[in-house]
Design a protein around this motif. Sequence first.
Motif, PDB file in Angstrom:
ATOM      1  N   LYS A 836       1.120  -1.227  -0.011  1.00 32.74           N
ATOM      2  CA  LYS A 836       0.091   0.179  -0.231  1.00 32.74           C
ATOM      3  C   LYS A 836       0.782   1.101  -0.039  1.00 32.74           C
ATOM      4  O   LYS A 836       1.449   1.267   0.572  1.00 32.74           O
ATOM      5  N   THR A 837       0.995   2.076  -0.889  1.00 27.58           N
ATOM      6  CA  THR A 837       1.156   3.396  -0.994  1.00 27.58           C
ATOM      7  C   THR A 837       0.182   4.500  -0.518  1.00 27.58           C
ATOM      8  O   THR A 837      -0.515   4.283   0.018  1.00 27.58           O
ATOM      9  N   SER A 838       1.113   5.642  -1.034  1.00 27.67           N
ATOM     10  CA  SER A 838       0.216   6.683  -0.361  1.00 27.67           C
ATOM     11  C   SER A 838      -1.037   7.026  -0.926  1.00 27.67           C
ATOM     12  O   SER A 838      -1.296   6.487  -1.769  1.00 27.67           O
ATOM     13  N   ARG A 839      -2.092   6.618   0.190  1.00 26.81           N
ATOM     14  CA  ARG A 839      -3.289   7.304  -0.528  1.00 26.81           C
ATOM     15  C   ARG A 839      -3.382   8.465  -0.878  1.00 26.81           C
ATOM     16  O   ARG A 839      -5.538   8.894  -1.846  1.00 26.81           O
ATOM     17  N   HIS A 840      -2.937   8.991  -1.509  1.00 23.51           N
ATOM     18  CA  HIS A 840      -2.623  10.430  -1.831  1.00 23.51           C
ATOM     19  C   HIS A 840      -2.368  10.454  -3.355  1.00 23.51           C
ATOM     20  O   HIS A 840      -2.329  11.284  -4.706  1.00 23.51           O
ATOM     21  N   SER A 841      -1.984   8.818  -3.722  1.00 24.32           N
ATOM     22  CA  SER A 841      -1.061   9.304  -5.350  1.00 24.32           C
ATOM     23  C   SER A 841      -1.943   8.001  -5.705  1.00 24.32           C
ATOM     24  O   SER A 841      -2.387   7.102  -4.886  1.00 24.32           O
ATOM     25  N   THR A 842      -1.782   7.519  -6.202  1.00 24.40           N
ATOM     26  CA  THR A 842      -2.561   6.433  -7.275  1.00 24.40           C
ATOM     27  C   THR A 842      -1.011   5.665  -8.648  1.00 24.40           C
ATOM     28  O   THR A 842       0.040   6.863  -8.898  1.00 24.40           O
ATOM     29  N   ILE A 843      -1.485   4.493  -8.649  1.00 27.96           N
ATOM     30  CA  ILE A 843      -0.279   3.746  -9.489  1.00 27.96           C
ATOM     31  C   ILE A 843      -0.498   3.807 -10.590  1.00 27.96           C
ATOM     32  O   ILE A 843      -1.249   4.188 -11.262  1.00 27.96           O
ATOM     33  N   GLN A 844       1.044   4.399 -11.562  1.00 26.65           N
ATOM     34  CA  GLN A 844       1.142   4.511 -12.592  1.00 26.65           C
ATOM     35  C   GLN A 844       1.700   3.253 -13.409  1.00 26.65           C
ATOM     36  O   GLN A 844       1.355   3.266 -14.448  1.00 26.65           O
ATOM     37  N   SER A 845       2.256   2.499 -13.006  1.00 25.38           N
ATOM     38  CA  SER A 845       3.405   1.513 -13.680  1.00 25.38           C
ATOM     39  C   SER A 845       3.605   0.172 -12.199  1.00 25.38           C
ATOM     40  O   SER A 845       4.472   1.370 -11.256  1.00 25.38           O
ATOM     41  N   CYS A 846       4.326  -0.358 -12.420  1.00 24.67           N
ATOM     42  CA  CYS A 846       5.165  -0.997 -11.710  1.00 24.67           C
ATOM     43  C   CYS A 846       5.714  -2.161 -12.589  1.00 24.67           C
ATOM     44  O   CYS A 846       5.414  -2.664 -13.627  1.00 24.67           O
ATOM     45  N   ASP A 847       6.813  -2.134 -11.931  1.00 27.37           N
ATOM     46  CA  ASP A 847       8.145  -4.007 -12.525  1.00 27.37           C
ATOM     47  C   ASP A 847       8.210  -4.646 -11.519  1.00 27.37           C
ATOM     48  O   ASP A 847       8.807  -3.898 -10.349  1.00 27.37           O
ATOM     49  N   PHE A 848       8.882  -5.557 -11.696  1.00 27.75           N
ATOM     50  CA  PHE A 848       9.658  -6.929 -11.002  1.00 27.75           C
ATOM     51  C   PHE A 848      10.799  -6.404 -10.752  1.00 27.75           C
ATOM     52  O   PHE A 848      11.496  -7.435 -12.739  1.00 27.75           O
ATOM     53  N   CYS A 849      11.924  -6.511 -10.434  1.00 27.04           N
ATOM     54  CA  CYS A 849      13.327  -6.863 -11.069  1.00 27.04           C
ATOM     55  C   CYS A 849      13.646  -7.915 -11.019  1.00 27.04           C
ATOM     56  O   CYS A 849      13.144  -9.102 -10.823  1.00 27.04           O
ATOM     57  N   PRO A 850      14.150  -8.596 -12.183  1.00 28.06           N
ATOM     58  CA  PRO A 850      14.181  -9.890 -13.413  1.00 28.06           C
ATOM     59  C   PRO A 850      15.639 -10.474 -11.823  1.00 28.06           C
ATOM     60  O   PRO A 850      15.556 -11.743 -11.849  1.00 28.06           O
ATOM     61  N   ILE A 857       8.053   1.167  -8.021  1.00 32.38           N
ATOM     62  CA  ILE A 857       6.260   1.870  -8.294  1.00 32.38           C
ATOM     63  C   ILE A 857       6.406   2.863  -8.993  1.00 32.38           C
ATOM     64  O   ILE A 857       7.484   4.003  -8.465  1.00 32.38           O
ATOM     65  N   ALA A 858       5.719   3.350 -10.060  1.00 34.55           N
ATOM     66  CA  ALA A 858       5.433   4.998 -10.310  1.00 34.55           C
ATOM     67  C   ALA A 858       3.996   5.595  -9.989  1.00 34.55           C
ATOM     68  O   ALA A 858       3.232   4.737  -9.952  1.00 34.55           O
ATOM     69  N   LEU A 859       4.258   6.667  -9.034  1.00 35.28           N
ATOM     70  CA  LEU A 859       3.373   7.467  -8.609  1.00 35.28           C
ATOM     71  C   LEU A 859       2.611   8.817  -9.603  1.00 35.28           C
ATOM     72  O   LEU A 859       3.419   9.233  -9.966  1.00 35.28           O
ATOM     73  N   SER A 860       2.005   9.112  -8.671  1.00 39.23           N
ATOM     74  CA  SER A 860       1.139  10.141 -10.001  1.00 39.23           C
ATOM     75  C   SER A 860       1.996  11.622  -8.939  1.00 39.23           C
ATOM     76  O   SER A 860       1.667  12.348  -9.401  1.00 39.23           O
ATOM     77  N   HIS A 861       2.269  10.994  -7.897  1.00 38.79           N
ATOM     78  CA  HIS A 861       3.230  12.250  -6.990  1.00 38.79           C
ATOM     79  C   HIS A 861       4.271  12.917  -7.459  1.00 38.79           C
ATOM     80  O   HIS A 861       5.060  12.857  -6.671  1.00 38.79           O
ATOM     81  N   PHE A 862       4.606  12.429  -8.607  1.00 34.60           N
ATOM     82  CA  PHE A 862       6.444  12.522  -9.622  1.00 34.60           C
ATOM     83  C   PHE A 862       7.074  11.715  -7.785  1.00 34.60           C
ATOM     84  O   PHE A 862       8.749  11.689  -8.849  1.00 34.60           O
ATOM     85  N   THR A 863       7.104  10.338  -7.768  1.00 40.88           N
ATOM     86  CA  THR A 863       7.782   9.289  -7.308  1.00 40.88           C
ATOM     87  C   THR A 863       7.514   7.950  -7.783  1.00 40.88           C
ATOM     88  O   THR A 863       7.251   8.293  -8.496  1.00 40.88           O
ATOM     89  N   VAL A 864       8.954   7.513  -7.519  1.00 38.46           N
ATOM     90  CA  VAL A 864       9.345   6.545  -7.841  1.00 38.46           C
ATOM     91  C   VAL A 864       9.593   5.733  -6.447  1.00 38.46           C
ATOM     92  O   VAL A 864      10.493   5.453  -6.310  1.00 38.46           O
ATOM     93  N   GLU A 865       9.073   4.292  -6.393  1.00 38.99           N
ATOM     94  CA  GLU A 865       8.882   3.618  -4.734  1.00 38.99           C
ATOM     95  C   GLU A 865       9.401   2.567  -5.312  1.00 38.99           C
ATOM     96  O   GLU A 865       9.412   2.008  -6.525  1.00 38.99           O
ATOM     97  N   LEU A 866      10.583   1.759  -4.376  1.00 37.73           N
ATOM     98  CA  LEU A 866      11.431   0.476  -4.582  1.00 37.73           C
ATOM     99  C   LEU A 866      10.877   0.299  -3.323  1.00 37.73           C
ATOM    100  O   LEU A 866      11.083   0.583  -1.900  1.00 37.73           O
ATOM    101  N   TRP A 867      10.257  -1.640  -3.012  1.00 38.74           N
ATOM    102  CA  TRP A 867       9.711  -1.990  -2.029  1.00 38.74           C
ATOM    103  C   TRP A 867      10.397  -3.531  -2.217  1.00 38.74           C
ATOM    104  O   TRP A 867      10.438  -4.009  -2.961  1.00 38.74           O
ATOM    105  N   GLU A 868      10.773  -4.075  -1.205  1.00 38.12           N
ATOM    106  CA  GLU A 868      11.282  -5.578  -0.619  1.00 38.12           C
ATOM    107  C   GLU A 868      10.201  -6.185  -0.925  1.00 38.12           C
ATOM    108  O   GLU A 868       9.027  -6.559   0.341  1.00 38.12           O
TER     109      GLU A 868
END
Length: 1291
Positions: A836-850, A857-868
């Motif tokens: 779950k990312t910030s409730r103020h943003s929507t996910i635009q894209s995601c990818d799994f590390c090969p 995760i690419a977000l509408s509030h201008f940020t990219v997040e990396l999750w384990e």
Amino acid sequence: MEERARSCLLRSRAKMEADIKASYLMDHMVSDAVLTNEEEEKVKARLTRKEQAAALIDLILRKDNYTYISFYNALIREGYGDLASLLQSDLPLISPEAEKSFLGGGTPYVQTVLCEGGVPQRPGVFVSRPELINRIREKLYKLQKGAGWVTVFGMAGFGKSVLAAEALRDETLLKECFPGGVQWLSVGQLDKAGLLVKIQSLCFRLDQDSESSHRPPNSIEEARDRLRFLMLRKYPRSLLILDDIWDSVVLKAFDIQCRVLLTTRDRSLSDSVTGQKHEVSVGNGLEEDKALEVLALFVNKKVTALPEEARRIVHECKGSPLVVSLIGALLREFPGRWDYYLRQLQNKQFKRIRKSSSYDYEALDQAMSVSIDVLKEDLKEYYKDLTVLEKDVKVPAKVLSVLWDLEPEDVEDILQEFVNKSLLFRDCNQRPYLYYLHDLQLDFLSEQNRYRIQELHSKVVHQYQKHYKSGPPTTGDTECHYWFRYLGYHMANGNLAEELYSLLFSLDWVKTKARVMGPAHVINDYVEYRSMLDKENRMVRNNFQEFLSLNGHRLEQRPFPNVYQLGLSQPNSSEVYRQARLRAEEETKKGAFYLDWINKSSLESLSRLVVQPQKDSIYYACFSKDGERIASCGADGTVQVFTSTSGEKLLEMDAHEDEVLCCAFSPDDKLIATCSADKKIKIWNSQRGKLIRTYDEHSEQVNHCQFTNKSRRILLATCSNDGYSKLWNINKTGSQNTMFGHMESVNHCCFSPEDDYLASFSSDGTLKIWDVSSGNEWKSIDIKSYFPSPSEDVEEVDVIVKCGAWSADGSRVIAAARNTVFVFNVETSNLLSEIKTSRHSTIQSCDFCPTGQLVAIALSHFTVELWEIESNKKVADCSGHLSWVHCVRFSPDGSILLSSSDDQTVRLWETKKVHKSSSVCLKRDSDVLFDQDEITVLAADNRNHLQLRNGRTGQVIYQSEEQESRIRCSCLCKDPLVAALGRRDGTVKAGVMSPKQVLRSIGWWTLQLLTIQQSFLMALGLANGTVKVVEIPNGNIISTLTGHSNSVLHCQFTADGQTLITCSEDTTIRVWNWRSSGCKVLQGHTEQVKRFILLEDSRLLSWSFDGTVKVWSVITSELIQDITCHKGAILSCDVSPDGRKFASASADKSAKIWTFDSFDVLHVLSGHEACVRSCRFSWDNKCLATGDDNGEIKIWCAIDGTLLRVCTQDSKDSLESYHGGWVTDLHFSPDGCALISTGGYIKWWDVEKGEALQTFYTAGTNLKGIHVSPDFKTFVTIDNIGILYVLEKVE
């Protein structure tokens, strides 16, 4: 063979055997395909010349009429005119059907005319070049009414003779223009004796049916007169073809006022003769498809059946028909040697490429060297110097003027000689003219001078250094561009390591080259010459490369940024910083203004490269399978391909008529697929950008496309707003399978790692998995069911499954909807976990590390997040984009992550640098205390903690517990050691502590620090309306103040620290005795109160979105004055330092100056074209600065309201602003000479001139404000991605 022809040959046999040289004649006959290579070798096996001649005649007698005709033509071409005349009367006739097979469609009339004239037949392997042939015919028609010259010129091996002969195979042309026939004469390089023999032979041929006999002419003059007589009297409307003319002296011998077609390498030869002249340039070789056709004919295969090496051989042949024919003839004899001959071409082993059956030279090196041998000795040396040129590079004469130390005019004369002899090409489409070598010529020069390459490159460098002692040229012309692009190339190839280090490890060179050439070329130098640079200092090379990679997009901007200022943002240990600091100190002494980012050592970033490939939003970008290239696409309808190391553009394609929504590399990287809002899918060659195929079966926009991961069976998957996904075999014209089942738009699709399954993600709220082989649905997962059902009074919001990806082992699939990423087990369809990312943003894209467990995760509030994925923890924020991020993709090895955004950039991030601290960033609302040399910063972070930091080191002195509501504001006060905070729920908290408590909590260093600073008071306001006053550093809440019913927007202590004042979205202002929690409420505003200013005499000035300014008594809470200032919201106010005036700035595009004496408006300041968002008085009360949402700043006279000047740059930036966004804050220097402003970045201005003194580009944008020290030497702000900047003026 006809009996008449056979008898004639037998009668002439004795004379033939005595004179002819069989090897010369057989070369032509093999070319005409009447002899095989095996037959040629058998004849050559005979020991003596006479035996070879006898064997050849025996062979001819066993063959057909075509062999007899070919033998006759060979005699003429090799100068045996007297022997050919013995055979002419008995030339056999050929039936039209047979002739069509032999001549490729020529009529009997054409055959007879060309055969009698000795025109060579088509080569055994022939492909038509209609464009050039038609141009030659067009020029020949101009000779219809009189004598003249048509010159066909070009470099060796470009097929001039074949083209000239082919142009004559036109019955209409021959009948209308040359009814007297044509006469072909092969000339070549001749001395006077040879020239006389050639003319004698031609005269004999023209006059052999005469009843009277003439003795042969004894001199060239006599021969010339005889030829003139024959051409004018006997053949008045005939065409003389002179093949392969080398010398003007030879050509003059044929200046006899007749019609002449000549082929030559020297364009200037026709200048030596008289009459009308026309010319045709054979400047380009065979196109790739034509060259492949030639090879296919040689080896008797279809083009589609040729091996992969065929295309690479054609590429190495550089379009030369000669080289293609040489290779084809060899492959006909040795069909298994494709790879061998490819290696010979690549290694420039020209001497091994021999056995030409259709050319006058046995090997390629002979054909090339003979062109150079005719040059004068000094010109030969100049020509050798051209060995150092890079392939496909055009140079102006001024570059060679530096190399040869000659005047440009003298150089142009030398180059004209080379051009005339087809040794050099000239691009006349530009001024000044540009010159270049054909790849074949350059390869030959490189081979010929292989032991002098280093010496020749060194000569270039030393001549450059001699000519440009004071620095590189900055004119921006083609010469300037050449030196910037290729000086490093010459140094590296000249093995001038020290010179290369000195050049590329210079910030001055970087500055100048980036301004002239752009950043990609500069970055590429460090990539291209990495191995050599690393021998000197790998760390320094890395410093420069990293600096350019992260600032490259800045260096694309105009006005061009200050490189030294950018360099001051590098780590202090960097060589870039060292040079930038040195230059900044030098220029500061001359009056320049520079800022050093003193707390940058605390910054940790994953960013590796920033590229701005397009001029509009970038919707998608992806790596090639080898990771070396990136393709991007977007709103401008183009696809850009650039290197992943430097961002250098490799290819640009105008792909679609509408927005390009996705692009993808094929698994072998040879193709790129694109899909668009125009409903089309296109397949392109990834190297040349050539369109291969277009599909248009979808009825709505195509959202996504992806190739299979493996090359064993290449398929393309697409999905569309029409609700369908389709599979395409790229070798077929239609789709292979259509997947039905989604009820709404399909937004994304992707193959499983082994390509067995395709996952599709739809706006109908489902994820579906399809069997690729059958196209049948395998599984369907209802993502919508994992979201709670809305209550009756809440409007239902669609669950759109935006995107997804497979894990590397194919066991898991992720799907993103709203602000959540769901992780499913593929086999069981069970939900494994949720991110779950910030409730103020929507996910635009995601990818799994090969290669790991990271999810991007690419977000509408201008940020990219990396999750384990295993721990379900966020491990990093990749902040830097200035707008929505549409795409994230890992590189094939997982070491790099790319992201693309509406801000027109593609950013690359290094995943190996991931660390938990990189996921922590600060919020922009902050407070700062300046105390002598100490700087203390108070701000909330993105995890809702409040941090107190040492501004110089970035060290966290204090960090609060996570608050229950978002921290909206905070403030500090020196005495006592207390802090306050405010929350959304209206609560306020406060507290006090002693120095001993500091010692127990964090040790002696902080005790010393806080003792010097005496003590603090800290308050914070929360989004829930709560305000807290907190004890530092142990975090004890001394006071919690409740009363506000909505977010607390601003809080401030009074000077004595005893009172805390807050304002809120609930429209009220509250005055707190924070120790007793007593409160006075100032009510009167009807909309949220953004801020207030404390005045003298315990008064307070507040402003609101309701358009009013109100003045209050803090002591009595009485409203002293209520002023309706503007029709729109008031966005900012300021009070003059003398306390007599205040200014208001509004969304109604105006600002006003008011007096406190009568609360009347003194001046209305009109002229802004957008909301006026900020205002500030100068310290001497004489000026007011205002800033608007267009980025413009105006400076007004506060006394009479006149406009003094406008502070703005010349053009808008990429965000269509003059300041990277709204102007949010302004501050004058104490002397009034300088002004600082914040917007998308920070600018300092010369108030008198209205010109920018300096610009500091923050990594993020949308700065809310800036804190300025009293001496105007230290500046503190936080950008929208949470980076703290403490800037100090360089002195």
